[in-house]
Design a protein around this motif. Structure first.
Motif, short mmCIF file in Angstrom:
data_model
loop_
_atom_site.label_atom_id
_atom_site.label_comp_id
_atom_site.label_asym_id
_atom_site.label_seq_id
_atom_site.Cartn_x
_atom_site.Cartn_y
_atom_site.Cartn_z
N ASP A 97 0.83 -1.21 0.00
CA ASP A 97 0.00 0.00 0.00
C ASP A 97 0.86 1.26 0.00
N LEU A 98 1.97 1.20 0.76
CA LEU A 98 2.89 2.34 0.78
C LEU A 98 3.50 2.55 -0.61
N ALA A 99 3.83 1.44 -1.27
CA ALA A 99 4.40 1.54 -2.63
C ALA A 99 3.36 2.14 -3.58
N GLY A 100 2.11 1.75 -3.39
CA GLY A 100 1.04 2.31 -4.22
C GLY A 100 0.89 3.80 -3.98
N LEU A 101 0.99 4.20 -2.72
CA LEU A 101 0.89 5.62 -2.37
C LEU A 101 2.04 6.41 -3.01
N ALA A 102 3.25 5.82 -2.99
CA ALA A 102 4.41 6.50 -3.58
C ALA A 102 4.19 6.71 -5.08
N ILE A 103 3.56 5.73 -5.74
CA ILE A 103 3.29 5.86 -7.18
C ILE A 103 2.25 6.94 -7.43
#
Lengths: 380, 277
Positions: free
Chosen positions: A124-130
């Motif tokens: 989810d954090l990686a998705g937020l970064a994208i």
């Protein structure tokens, strides 16, 4: 900052953290059980969390089970990522009123709200970064997204249990939350290991006056996370992307998957990174006022590629190919990163269980009929 | 911080009938400051809005050197453009923009310019032609090749006549379904390539029209020695936001709204030739 400070909080005392967040003015949001799945809700007490529940996910299948344990974060994730908190499913953009000069348009910005989300996963954090990369770093900074992002405090939970649909290890986005969180928790038996990832997170840890964590607990948490990574059975072979996927444009597999895909849009709705949206106009009955809102859209809809008199992507084959090629190939050209974070939600929530790892593997291993080549990354 | 979603009301000060279903709307922003500030490049587009109905991407036709005029030529083909067709001078439209990349007019300086258009595809290059004619000495020969289905589809007749009278300029028109009144060439626009002399070493080509015209036309130009890197096309896709965020206008790795609509042909050719991209 991540990894500098490790503190420990007995799981039985988690309420202290929730209370501290409330005292800081945050609306605390966490995973809760509703209608047979886990969704984000406002929570006040630890007992609101899905204690003792576990999720089982397979292609096209999601099931919750009660284990009788006292695990607080036994559920890995539900259909929602962090996306709805920043890129709202429905976002008012403009209020437009008739006036002397014809009309006047007034931007509608979201009210600033401090939200603390507890239970986000590394994917989810990686998705937020994208999403940050898309909405905040281009020539136009999206003001609605920015306003929501500003007020978001993220408490991640490191995964110590994998789902059969998870593939974050091969995407190098998890299961260990490395960046992008304010606080990260690892649940080890009845203890919560806590690490700060931002100034705000450090400040909160300081206020809670927690004990430093013992080396043994830190090591044990690391072993659990490592074991979780090793237990993943799905992976994406992304070394040859994007070119190999562009080259597979005429591959017979696209027909095959189009025969199964329902174009229901579920995969795009649950994806943490999909950003397509459309604008809806809603005039009032007197036609004196009208409002514009943006809504999530999906490349699987008929209208997505429509121009007057023509649909650019008329078939489900075109649209599935568009989605997978964008997610795993052209996304890299556009943003310098993959559009997949390996959360596996598109696999679980596909009603017919289409698995992107299986599709990609079929597209890349058997022979492609196409030999075309394409230039890469020349976006101006 | 600029909010790219904000729509600016603009009054229709003139409505020029170009054909049965095509009109040119001359717009003036209600806000005088906006009118003074608004600058654009030839080939860029605006999102044009109708109160209560919605908005649509339309290229700017007017001359970037005359920003006091903002002209859009619009064919009534859909829900929004049909609503626009019902509006009259004095009515208000909304505008936000300008968006996208325009024609490479700096790069074209000192070179011969061949402009190939089909149907309403002539609209996005009108501003570029006017720009070149204002700086006529800075450009080499200009050849304007324009194809229409029927004579009825020929817009801007007076402009074509005026351009034809300019020095070192050729204007060739063709129709593939002509009537008795048609005085020009008969056939499709690519046939006009055979009727003009082209020096491939110093020519830049601006192309706008249906994609089939681009895909068939560029190979003929290449056989005449023109490099793919000297050909620029203006593309049409579903555009809703204008700023590369809504996702609809993707073409391979590009967002046509912000990487285009004008793009160098060699960069988009692999995707233009692919069905369903």
């Amino acid at each position: 900052m991540a990894g500098d400070i490790h503190r420990v909080l007995p799981a039985a005392h988690l309420q202290r953290l929730l209370d501290a967040l409330s005292a800081e003015g945050y609306r605390v949001v966490g995973p809760t059980v509703r209608d047979g799945s886990v969704v984000w809700e406002t929570i006040r007490f630890v007992s609101d969390l899905p204690i003792g529940w576990r999720d089982h996910q397979e292609p096209g299948r999601y099931r919750l089970e009660q284990t009788g344990s006292q695990d607080i974060f036994g559920v890995v994730h539900g259909p929602q990522s962090l996306k709805p908190f920043v890129f709202a499913p429905r976002e008012p953009l403009l209020q437009i009123k008739r006036s002397k000069g014809g009309f006047a348009a007034h931007p509608a910005l979201p009210q600033s709200e401090k939200i603390a989300v507890i239970g986000a996963r590394a994917c989810d954090l990686a998705g937020l970064a994208i999403q940050d990369r898309i909405f905040l770093n281009d020539a136009y900074r999206d003001l609605c997204y920015a306003a929501r992002r500003e007020g978001l405090f993220v408490i991640a939970v490191n995964c110590t249990r994998t789902l059969s649909t998870c593939l974050c290890a091969s995407m190098e986005t998890g299961p260990h939350a490395q960046t992008g969180f304010d606080l990260a928790l690892t649940e080890v038996d009845d203890m919560l290991l806590i690490e700060a990832g931002s100034e705000a997170g450090s400040g909160l840890l300081f206020d809670l006056s927690l004990s430093p964590a013992h080396e043994n607990l830190i090591d044990e948490a690391a072993r659990h996370i490592e074991a979780c990574a090793h237990s993943q059975i799905r992976r994406l072979d992304h070394d040859r992307l994007p070119q190999a996927l562009y080259d597979a444009h005429e591959h017979p597999r696209w027909e095959d998957v189009a025969g199964r895909c329902l174009a229901c849009t579920n995969c795009t709705m649950v994806c943490p990174t999909c950003f397509c949206h459309t604008v809806e106009e809603t005039p009032d009955l007197s036609h004196q006022q009208t409002a514009q809102a943006r809504l999530w859209d999906s490349c699987f809809t008929q209208e997505h590629g429509y121009i007057h008199g023509k649909n650019i992507r008329p078939t489900i084959k075109d649209r599935y190919r568009m989605w997978l090629t964008h997610k795993l190939a052209s996304w890299i050209d556009q943003f310098g990163m993959s559009g997949c974070v390996g959360c596996g939600r598109c696999i679980t929530w596909c009603p017919v269980g289409i698995d992107l790892t299986e599709e990609l593997s079929a597209l890349l291993t058997s022979s492609s009929r196409s030999s075309w080549t394409s230039p890469q990354g020349e976006g101006s | 911080m600029v909010n790219p979603y904000v729509i600016h009301p603009a009054t229709i000060v003139e409505k020029i009938r170009e054909a049965e279903d095509i009109n040119t709307y001359r717009l003036q922003f209600v806000d005088e400051q906006m009118q003074r500030r608004f600058r654009f490049k030839a080939g860029q587009f605006n999102m044009v809005y109708v109160f209560g109905v919605g908005e649509v991407a339309i290229s700017i036709v007017s001359d970037p050197d005359e920003p006091e005029f903002l002209d859009h030529t619009i064919r009534a083909v859909g829900r929004i453009t049909n609503a626009i067709a019902g509006l009259q001078p004095g009515d208000t439209l909304g505008v936000r923009g300008p968006f996208g990349q325009g024609w490479p007019l700096e790069e074209a300086r000192g070179r011969d310019v061949v402009i190939v258009t089909g149907g309403l595809g002539c609209a996005p290059v009108v501003g570029a032609i006017e720009y070149i004619f204002r700086r006529r000495a800075q450009y080499g020969s200009v050849k304007i090749l324009h194809g229409v289905k029927t004579p009825h589809d020929l817009l801007y007749r007076e402009r074509f006549d005026a351009w034809r009278r300019s020095p070192d300029t050729e204007v060739l028109l063709t129709s593939d379904q002509p009537d008795k009144s048609w005085r020009y060439h008969i056939g499709v626009v690519t046939e006009l390539f055979e009727l003009v002399s082209i020096d491939p070493r110093k020519t830049i080509v601006l192309l706008c029209g249906p994609e089939i015209m681009m895909r068939l036309g560029v190979p003929i130009l290449m056989r005449r020695g023109i490099s793919e890197t000297a050909v620029y096309v203006s593309l049409e896709r579903h555009m809703e936001c204008g700023i590369g965020l809504c996702g609809h206008c993707q073409l391979g790795p590009y967002f046509v709204c912000k990487d285009g609509p004008v793009m160098r042909y060699d960069r988009v050719e692999p995707w233009l030739g692919r069905a369903g991209v």
